[in-house]
Design a protein around this motif. Structure first.
Motif, PDB file in Angstrom:
ATOM      1  N   SER A   1       0.804  -1.228   0.000  1.00 41.34           N
ATOM      2  CA  SER A   1       0.000   0.000   0.000  1.00 41.34           C
ATOM      3  C   SER A   1       0.834   1.274   0.000  1.00 41.34           C
ATOM      4  O   SER A   1       0.283   2.364   0.147  1.00 41.34           O
ATOM      5  CB  SER A   1      -0.937  -0.003   1.216  1.00 41.34           C
ATOM      6  N   VAL A   2       2.142   1.117  -0.168  1.00 40.17           N
ATOM      7  CA  VAL A   2       3.024   2.290  -0.251  1.00 40.17           C
ATOM      8  C   VAL A   2       4.055   2.023  -1.347  1.00 40.17           C
ATOM      9  O   VAL A   2       4.094   0.920  -1.897  1.00 40.17           O
ATOM     10  CB  VAL A   2       3.749   2.547   1.098  1.00 40.17           C
TER      11      VAL A   2
ATOM     12  N   SER B   1      -6.024   3.962  -6.079  1.00 43.68           N
ATOM     13  CA  SER B   1      -5.361   5.008  -5.292  1.00 43.68           C
ATOM     14  C   SER B   1      -5.215   6.301  -6.085  1.00 43.68           C
ATOM     15  O   SER B   1      -5.100   6.286  -7.325  1.00 43.68           O
ATOM     16  CB  SER B   1      -3.972   4.517  -4.881  1.00 43.68           C
ATOM     17  N   ASN B   2      -5.172   7.394  -5.353  1.00 43.02           N
ATOM     18  CA  ASN B   2      -4.883   8.698  -5.971  1.00 43.02           C
ATOM     19  C   ASN B   2      -3.507   8.707  -6.636  1.00 43.02           C
ATOM     20  O   ASN B   2      -3.226   9.582  -7.462  1.00 43.02           O
ATOM     21  CB  ASN B   2      -4.988   9.799  -4.916  1.00 43.02           C
ATOM     22  N   HIS B   3      -2.660   7.721  -6.325  1.00 46.82           N
ATOM     23  CA  HIS B   3      -1.326   7.701  -6.928  1.00 46.82           C
ATOM     24  C   HIS B   3      -1.345   7.242  -8.388  1.00 46.82           C
ATOM     25  O   HIS B   3      -0.324   7.309  -9.067  1.00 46.82           O
ATOM     26  CB  HIS B   3      -0.362   6.900  -6.055  1.00 46.82           C
TER      27      HIS B   3
ATOM     28  N   TYR C   1       4.060   1.717  -7.242  1.00 47.08           N
ATOM     29  CA  TYR C   1       2.787   1.463  -6.576  1.00 47.08           C
ATOM     30  C   TYR C   1       1.609   2.048  -7.395  1.00 47.08           C
ATOM     31  O   TYR C   1       0.621   1.359  -7.660  1.00 47.08           O
ATOM     32  CB  TYR C   1       2.848   2.070  -5.170  1.00 47.08           C
TER      33      TYR C   1
ATOM     34  N   GLY D   1      -8.108   8.632  -1.593  1.00 48.73           N
ATOM     35  CA  GLY D   1      -7.158   9.709  -1.295  1.00 48.73           C
ATOM     36  C   GLY D   1      -6.292   9.301  -0.114  1.00 48.73           C
ATOM     37  O   GLY D   1      -5.363   8.504  -0.255  1.00 48.73           O
ATOM     38  N   SER D   2      -6.594   9.818   1.080  1.00 51.92           N
ATOM     39  CA  SER D   2      -5.851   9.474   2.302  1.00 51.92           C
ATOM     40  C   SER D   2      -6.866   9.089   3.361  1.00 51.92           C
ATOM     41  O   SER D   2      -7.512   9.963   3.944  1.00 51.92           O
ATOM     42  CB  SER D   2      -5.038  10.681   2.791  1.00 51.92           C
TER      43      SER D   2
ATOM     44  N   PHE E   1      -7.510   7.714   6.810  1.00 58.20           N
ATOM     45  CA  PHE E   1      -6.948   7.509   8.147  1.00 58.20           C
ATOM     46  C   PHE E   1      -7.953   8.091   9.143  1.00 58.20           C
ATOM     47  O   PHE E   1      -8.866   8.798   8.732  1.00 58.20           O
ATOM     48  CB  PHE E   1      -5.590   8.229   8.252  1.00 58.20           C
TER      49      PHE E   1
ATOM     50  N   ARG F   1      -1.385  18.459   2.937  1.00 58.52           N
ATOM     51  CA  ARG F   1      -1.909  17.801   1.739  1.00 58.52           C
ATOM     52  C   ARG F   1      -3.195  17.035   2.039  1.00 58.52           C
ATOM     53  O   ARG F   1      -4.155  17.054   1.262  1.00 58.52           O
ATOM     54  CB  ARG F   1      -0.839  16.848   1.173  1.00 58.52           C
ATOM     55  N   MET F   2      -3.225  16.370   3.173  1.00 53.44           N
ATOM     56  CA  MET F   2      -4.403  15.554   3.500  1.00 53.44           C
ATOM     57  C   MET F   2      -5.641  16.402   3.801  1.00 53.44           C
ATOM     58  O   MET F   2      -6.747  15.861   3.844  1.00 53.44           O
ATOM     59  CB  MET F   2      -4.096  14.608   4.664  1.00 53.44           C
TER      60      MET F   2
ATOM     61  N   PHE G   1       4.992  10.471  -2.545  1.00 56.61           N
ATOM     62  CA  PHE G   1       5.191   9.320  -3.439  1.00 56.61           C
ATOM     63  C   PHE G   1       5.945   9.720  -4.703  1.00 56.61           C
ATOM     64  O   PHE G   1       6.664   8.902  -5.281  1.00 56.61           O
ATOM     65  CB  PHE G   1       3.849   8.680  -3.813  1.00 56.61           C
TER      66      PHE G   1
HETATM   67  C1  15L Z   1      -2.067   5.551  -0.635  1.00 53.18           C
HETATM   68  O1  15L Z   1      -2.312   5.023  -1.702  1.00 53.18           O
HETATM   69  C2  15L Z   1      -1.521   4.785   0.521  1.00 53.18           C
HETATM   70  O2  15L Z   1      -1.997   3.464   0.540  1.00 53.18           O
HETATM   71  C3  15L Z   1      -1.782   5.449   1.853  1.00 53.18           C
HETATM   72  O3  15L Z   1      -0.949   4.849   2.840  1.00 53.18           O
HETATM   73  C4  15L Z   1      -1.533   6.952   1.797  1.00 53.18           C
HETATM   74  O4  15L Z   1      -0.173   7.194   1.585  1.00 53.18           O
HETATM   75  C5  15L Z   1      -2.356   7.573   0.690  1.00 53.18           C
HETATM   76  O5  15L Z   1      -2.180   6.906  -0.542  1.00 53.18           O
HETATM   77  C6  15L Z   1      -2.050   9.051   0.440  1.00 53.18           C
HETATM   78  O6  15L Z   1      -1.819   9.426  -0.705  1.00 53.18           O
HETATM   79  O7  15L Z   1      -2.088   9.825   1.410  1.00 53.18           O
END
Ligand code: 15L
Ligand code: NAI
Length: 267
Positions: free
Chosen positions: A75-76, A111-113, A136, A164-165, A167, A174-175, A258
């Motif tokens: 996930s990272v 993921s946003n990535h 990733y 996105g994020s 948690f 950013r979050m 990232f």
């Molecule tokens: C993700 O894809 C990750 O899994 C997570 O741990 C965060 O890093 C999140 O993105 C993010 O972009 O904040």
């Protein structure tokens, strides 16, 4: 909004533990799986330890399920050699098993990535070309294309959640833009599972944050209406965390840190 047997992969992870609690009410049986220990199965659960890189094990894992919520994987950002088996081969094994066992729908934790190299402040929608920011992010772009292929070729529906994020609370500046609260995560997964027709949908998993970079117009049919926002944390984060330099990539790009991870294995 009820299903016979739901498979939840990645159930020992951060979001897996949240959804393990919350998805039981939507299924007769919740089959939880991870490569890591899951503890004793709880009421209404089956627990199966399984490496997504093991095709035969994944085939057995999917036998008998009606829908899948696929969170499992790296996930990272990690070296490609680690991302490949867990995320790329793992997603392929899962979709192949779904095809063989007649599973109709998969909710895929993208993921946003996938689009991390767009600039912060630029607003994109699901039709924007991918700009992965990492191995990733590339693996998640592959997962989304896999979902597309299995829908076009075999009619297996998918909702790709570009999270996105997610948690308990936003952790940095950013979050404030990318945060997805757990109630909104649950709502997204519920809608992704139970809206009658989804085809192959991409939706950005983000709460109703003030400065959001993602437009979910293409996912309107999901009816997603976020109820959470990062705003209550803004004052404290902005007070405690000074702004980064204007040219710091973590501040420039949507993917944050990232985009600057790696390279691995050389100096
Ligand atoms: C993700 O894809 C990750 O899994 C997570 O741990 C965060 O890093 C999140 O993105 C993010 O972009 O904040
Ligand atoms: P996590 O890292 O806490 O959970 C992932 C789980 O997958 C772990 O329990 C891990 O043991 C398991 N896993 C790893 N390799 C595996 C393998 N080869 N076989 C079986 N299981 C394996 O991550 P988190 O935060 O819970 O994220 C869940 C999913 O959502 C991941 O796919 C992640 O990429 C995605 N996501 C999460 C975001 C977030 O903000 N939490 C943002 C964007 C995407």
């Amino acid at each position: 909004t009820h299903c016979g047997r739901i498979l939840l992969t990645g159930a020992a992870g951060g979001l897996g533990r949240v959804l393990r609690e919350r998805l039981t009410r939507y299924a007769d049986v919740l089959r939880v799986s991870d490569i890591a220990s899951l503890g004793e199965p709880r009421a209404g659960e089956e627990a199966i330890v399984c490496d997504l890189a093991d095709a035969a094990a994944v085939d057995a894992l999917v036998d008998g399920v009606d829908a899948i919520v696929h969170l499992g994987g790296v996930s990272v950002e990690r070296p490609f050699e680690e991302v490949l088996p867990a995320n790329i081969q793992g997603a392929y094994h899962l979709y192949e098993a779904a095809r063989r066992h007649g599973v109709g729908r998969i909710v895929f934790a993208s993921s946003n990535h996938v689009t991390g190299f767009y600039r912060q402040g630029e607003v994109i929608d699901a039709a924007a070309p991918p700009r992965p920011d990492s191995y990733y992010g590339l693996s998640k772009a592959f997962g989304e294309q896999l979902a597309r292929f299995y829908f076009d070729r075999y009619g297996i529906e998918s909702v790709c959640l570009r999270i996105g994020s997610s948690f308990p609370e936003p952790k940095d500046r950013r979050m404030l833009s990318t945060w997805l609260g757990y109630d909104d995560l649950e709502q997204l997964v519920r809608r992704a599972m139970f809206v009658p027709k989804v085809g192959c949908t991409i939706v950005f998993g983000v709460s109703a944050n003030r400065d959001c970079w993602w437009d979910n117009a293409h996912a309107a049919h999901l009816g997603y209406a976020p109820t959470q926002s990062s705003e209550p944390w803004r004052e404290r984060i902005e007070r405690e965390q000074p702004p980064l330099r204007e040219d710091d990539p973590v501040r420039v790009y949507q993917g944050g840190a990232f985009v600057a991870a790696g390279p691995f294995g050389d100096s």
